[in-house]
Design a protein around this motif. Structure first.
Motif, PDB file in Angstrom:
ATOM      1  N   LYS A  35       0.835  -1.213   0.000  1.00 27.07           N
ATOM      2  CA  LYS A  35       0.000   0.000   0.000  1.00 27.07           C
ATOM      3  C   LYS A  35       0.858   1.246   0.000  1.00 27.07           C
ATOM      4  O   LYS A  35       1.911   1.286   0.655  1.00 27.07           O
ATOM      5  N   ILE A  36       0.397   2.258  -0.720  1.00 24.73           N
ATOM      6  CA  ILE A  36       0.992   3.584  -0.594  1.00 24.73           C
ATOM      7  C   ILE A  36      -0.143   4.517  -0.197  1.00 24.73           C
ATOM      8  O   ILE A  36      -1.207   4.513  -0.836  1.00 24.73           O
ATOM      9  N   ASN A  37       0.072   5.256   0.890  1.00 22.94           N
ATOM     10  CA  ASN A  37      -1.000   6.132   1.419  1.00 22.94           C
ATOM     11  C   ASN A  37      -2.306   5.347   1.511  1.00 22.94           C
ATOM     12  O   ASN A  37      -3.348   5.795   1.031  1.00 22.94           O
ATOM     13  N   SER A  38      -2.207   4.136   2.065  1.00 24.17           N
ATOM     14  CA  SER A  38      -3.364   3.248   2.307  1.00 24.17           C
ATOM     15  C   SER A  38      -4.058   2.763   1.034  1.00 24.17           C
ATOM     16  O   SER A  38      -5.106   2.137   1.111  1.00 24.17           O
ATOM     17  N   ASN A  39      -3.508   3.091  -0.125  1.00 27.29           N
ATOM     18  CA  ASN A  39      -4.103   2.555  -1.370  1.00 27.29           C
ATOM     19  C   ASN A  39      -3.458   1.204  -1.687  1.00 27.29           C
ATOM     20  O   ASN A  39      -2.238   1.135  -1.917  1.00 27.29           O
ATOM     21  N   GLU A  40      -4.281   0.134  -1.705  1.00 30.17           N
ATOM     22  CA  GLU A  40      -3.766  -1.220  -1.962  1.00 30.17           C
ATOM     23  C   GLU A  40      -3.477  -1.401  -3.452  1.00 30.17           C
ATOM     24  O   GLU A  40      -4.358  -1.140  -4.281  1.00 30.17           O
ATOM     25  N   ASN A  41      -2.279  -1.858  -3.755  1.00 22.97           N
ATOM     26  CA  ASN A  41      -1.919  -2.067  -5.173  1.00 22.97           C
ATOM     27  C   ASN A  41      -2.109  -3.509  -5.612  1.00 22.97           C
ATOM     28  O   ASN A  41      -2.128  -3.782  -6.815  1.00 22.97           O
ATOM     29  N   LEU A  42      -2.175  -4.427  -4.643  1.00 24.95           N
ATOM     30  CA  LEU A  42      -2.216  -5.844  -5.017  1.00 24.95           C
ATOM     31  C   LEU A  42      -3.595  -6.442  -4.768  1.00 24.95           C
ATOM     32  O   LEU A  42      -4.285  -6.090  -3.805  1.00 24.95           O
ATOM     33  N   TYR A 157      -2.415  -7.511  -9.770  1.00 21.42           N
ATOM     34  CA  TYR A 157      -2.665  -6.097  -9.481  1.00 21.42           C
ATOM     35  C   TYR A 157      -4.147  -5.871  -9.210  1.00 21.42           C
ATOM     36  O   TYR A 157      -5.014  -6.450  -9.887  1.00 21.42           O
ATOM     37  N   SER A 158      -4.411  -5.021  -8.216  1.00 21.76           N
ATOM     38  CA  SER A 158      -5.785  -4.655  -7.865  1.00 21.76           C
ATOM     39  C   SER A 158      -6.233  -3.536  -8.802  1.00 21.76           C
ATOM     40  O   SER A 158      -5.524  -2.549  -8.977  1.00 21.76           O
ATOM     41  N   ILE A 159      -7.405  -3.685  -9.427  1.00 17.57           N
ATOM     42  CA  ILE A 159      -7.878  -2.676 -10.397  1.00 17.57           C
ATOM     43  C   ILE A 159      -9.344  -2.356 -10.118  1.00 17.57           C
ATOM     44  O   ILE A 159     -10.035  -3.104  -9.419  1.00 17.57           O
ATOM     45  N   SER A 160      -9.804  -1.209 -10.669  1.00 24.35           N
ATOM     46  CA  SER A 160     -11.214  -0.810 -10.429  1.00 24.35           C
ATOM     47  C   SER A 160     -12.146  -1.788 -11.155  1.00 24.35           C
ATOM     48  O   SER A 160     -13.118  -2.285 -10.587  1.00 24.35           O
ATOM     49  N   ASP A 161     -11.829  -2.049 -12.421  1.00 25.92           N
ATOM     50  CA  ASP A 161     -12.562  -3.073 -13.194  1.00 25.92           C
ATOM     51  C   ASP A 161     -11.742  -3.350 -14.456  1.00 25.92           C
ATOM     52  O   ASP A 161     -11.109  -2.465 -15.007  1.00 25.92           O
ATOM     53  N   ILE A 162     -11.796  -4.580 -14.902  1.00 21.63           N
ATOM     54  CA  ILE A 162     -10.967  -5.006 -16.039  1.00 21.63           C
ATOM     55  C   ILE A 162     -11.245  -4.158 -17.280  1.00 21.63           C
ATOM     56  O   ILE A 162     -10.361  -3.954 -18.114  1.00 21.63           O
ATOM     57  N   LYS A 287      16.325  -8.273 -10.411  1.00 17.48           N
ATOM     58  CA  LYS A 287      15.565  -7.306  -9.612  1.00 17.48           C
ATOM     59  C   LYS A 287      14.368  -6.825 -10.409  1.00 17.48           C
ATOM     60  O   LYS A 287      14.443  -6.648 -11.635  1.00 17.48           O
ATOM     61  N   HIS A 288      13.252  -6.640  -9.688  1.00 19.47           N
ATOM     62  CA  HIS A 288      12.018  -6.148 -10.321  1.00 19.47           C
ATOM     63  C   HIS A 288      11.438  -5.120  -9.357  1.00 19.47           C
ATOM     64  O   HIS A 288      11.386  -5.368  -8.149  1.00 19.47           O
ATOM     65  N   SER A 289      11.028  -3.954  -9.873  1.00 16.15           N
ATOM     66  CA  SER A 289      10.438  -2.922  -9.006  1.00 16.15           C
ATOM     67  C   SER A 289       9.035  -2.559  -9.472  1.00 16.15           C
ATOM     68  O   SER A 289       8.743  -2.604 -10.658  1.00 16.15           O
ATOM     69  N   ILE A 290       8.204  -2.225  -8.497  1.00 18.00           N
ATOM     70  CA  ILE A 290       6.803  -1.862  -8.763  1.00 18.00           C
ATOM     71  C   ILE A 290       6.613  -0.439  -8.249  1.00 18.00           C
ATOM     72  O   ILE A 290       6.780  -0.182  -7.057  1.00 18.00           O
ATOM     73  N   LEU A 291       6.297   0.470  -9.191  1.00 15.05           N
ATOM     74  CA  LEU A 291       6.227   1.890  -8.841  1.00 15.05           C
ATOM     75  C   LEU A 291       4.844   2.473  -9.162  1.00 15.05           C
ATOM     76  O   LEU A 291       4.593   2.926 -10.268  1.00 15.05           O
ATOM     77  N   PRO A 292       3.965   2.452  -8.183  1.00 16.47           N
ATOM     78  CA  PRO A 292       2.638   3.069  -8.405  1.00 16.47           C
ATOM     79  C   PRO A 292       2.755   4.590  -8.466  1.00 16.47           C
ATOM     80  O   PRO A 292       3.535   5.184  -7.746  1.00 16.47           O
ATOM     81  N   THR A 293       2.008   5.178  -9.386  1.00 17.48           N
ATOM     82  CA  THR A 293       1.925   6.645  -9.401  1.00 17.48           C
ATOM     83  C   THR A 293       0.444   6.967  -9.565  1.00 17.48           C
ATOM     84  O   THR A 293      -0.309   6.194 -10.137  1.00 17.48           O
ATOM     85  N   ASN A 294       0.022   8.129  -9.011  1.00 16.64           N
ATOM     86  CA  ASN A 294      -1.379   8.475  -9.300  1.00 16.64           C
ATOM     87  C   ASN A 294      -1.383   9.739 -10.142  1.00 16.64           C
ATOM     88  O   ASN A 294      -0.395  10.428 -10.252  1.00 16.64           O
ATOM     89  N   SER A 295      -2.541   9.990 -10.730  1.00 11.35           N
ATOM     90  CA  SER A 295      -2.560  11.030 -11.778  1.00 11.35           C
ATOM     91  C   SER A 295      -2.122  12.371 -11.204  1.00 11.35           C
ATOM     92  O   SER A 295      -1.562  13.189 -11.888  1.00 11.35           O
ATOM     93  N   SER A 296      -2.329  12.546  -9.874  1.00 14.14           N
ATOM     94  CA  SER A 296      -1.971  13.895  -9.354  1.00 14.14           C
ATOM     95  C   SER A 296      -0.467  14.071  -9.428  1.00 14.14           C
ATOM     96  O   SER A 296       0.057  15.156  -9.562  1.00 14.14           O
TER      97      SER A 296
END
Ligand code: TA6
Length: 300
Positions: A35-42, A157-162, A287-296
């Motif tokens: 989670k980043i800022n409580s937003n679950e990515n998985l 990955y957790s998504i809003s809808d496919i 090595k593999h990295s996962i970098l979530p970004t949000n539109s803001s």
């Protein structure tokens, strides 16, 4: 860093930084939350089993030493076994927290492999305030035998809808379509979308030379207004799998809800097409990295 009783009292490690958190079960050294800022990515299936010799359904299953069906159990044994913890580190400066798991060859793995092999695998998970690093290291400790393996980080990955997501960075790539009898095809879409069962192994997804045309591998969710960038050591793990079970396959998975295919997509980084051959005393590192970004925080 703390250890708590997870589902079915399985030991679960919780890593936290100022803005992020991560949960990892000793079982399969399985990351189940990031989670980043409580937003679950998985994505985690509500019907996942948490038991001996069964992989947790969701998060980041470790696929090793075999990808898919073959000589041993599908997707290998790393995700089904309990790992050990080697050490934990806190890096004040980088504000990151790291935990290192290891898995050693044993009678159990010899029994599964049908041959005696000697190896030790280290899996380091490093939680940063805004991204997650996964490092995998295999040492062939045999003095005389080579060992061969495939590896994949089988991330859900957790998504809003496919229907709201697409994958960028696959245009022009060759892939094996496992839904069409392993037919080799070329991806000509800039945005890969999903509207049926998809099981595609993209081969050698090595970033083209620099310049403005370079598109990193990205999962975009137009409803959540987020994107996740996937970076990886393409010299060692160049293959990318995109998978969604869709309706029929979902119904056949007892540890996966019939409607859960709407809420997940697997984008898996690994070395699948050309298995690694490790000589005696040789080490493989990746090595593999996962970098979530949000539109803001980034232009979408
Ligand atoms: O990565 C895609 C895939 O190989 C699919 O073929 C499907 O089998 C999926 O993995 C899940 O496999 P699992 O053994 O975890 O049910």
């Amino acid at each position: 860093l703390s250890v708590v009783a997870g589902v079915n009292n399985l030991p679960k490690f919780v890593l936290k930084t100022s803005t992020s958190s991560c949960e990892i079960y000793l079982h399969g050294a399985h990351v189940t939350s990031f989670k980043i800022n409580s937003n679950e990515n998985l994505f985690m299936s509500e019907k996942s089993a948490f038991q001996e010799n069964k992989a947790i359904r969701g998060g980041i299953p470790l696929i090793w030493p075999q990808f898919g069906p073959g000589k041993i159990q599908t997707h290998g044994f790393a995700r089904n076994l309990d790992w050990d913890v080697n050490k934990a580190l806190v890096d004040e400066k980088a504000q990151s927290v790291q935990i290192e798991f290891f898995l050693k060859s044993s009678e159990a793995t010899d029994k599964i492999l049908g041959v005696s092999s000697e190896f030790i695998v280290f899996y380091r998970v490093t939680l940063h305030p805004d991204f997650l690093d996964l490092e995998y290291e295999v040492k062939n400790t045999s003095q005389q035998n080579t060992m061969e393996f495939q590896l994949a980080f089988h991330t859900y990955y957790s998504i809003s809808d496919i229907k709201n997501v697409h994958v960028l960075g696959l245009k022009g790539r060759e892939y094996i379509d496992k839904m069409k009898n392993m037919e080799k095809k070329k991806e000509n879409r800039k945005e890969v979308t999903i509207d049926q069962e998809v099981d595609s192994v993209y081969l050698n997804v090595i970033p083209t030379q620099g310049g403005s045309s370079y598109q990193p591998l990205q999962l975009v969710d137009t409803q959540k207004k987020t994107s996740v960038t996937l970076t990886y050591d393409y010299q060692s793990i160049p293959d990318v799998v995109v998978w969604n079970p869709w309706i029929e396959k979902s119904k056949k998975m007892e540890d996966f809800g019939d409607e859960e295919y709407h809420k997940m997509i697997c984008i898996e980084i690994g070395v699948i097409n050309n298995p690694v051959k490790l000589s005696p005393n040789q080490t493989f590192q990746t090595k593999h990295s996962i970098l979530p970004t949000n539109s803001s925080s980034s232009s979408l």
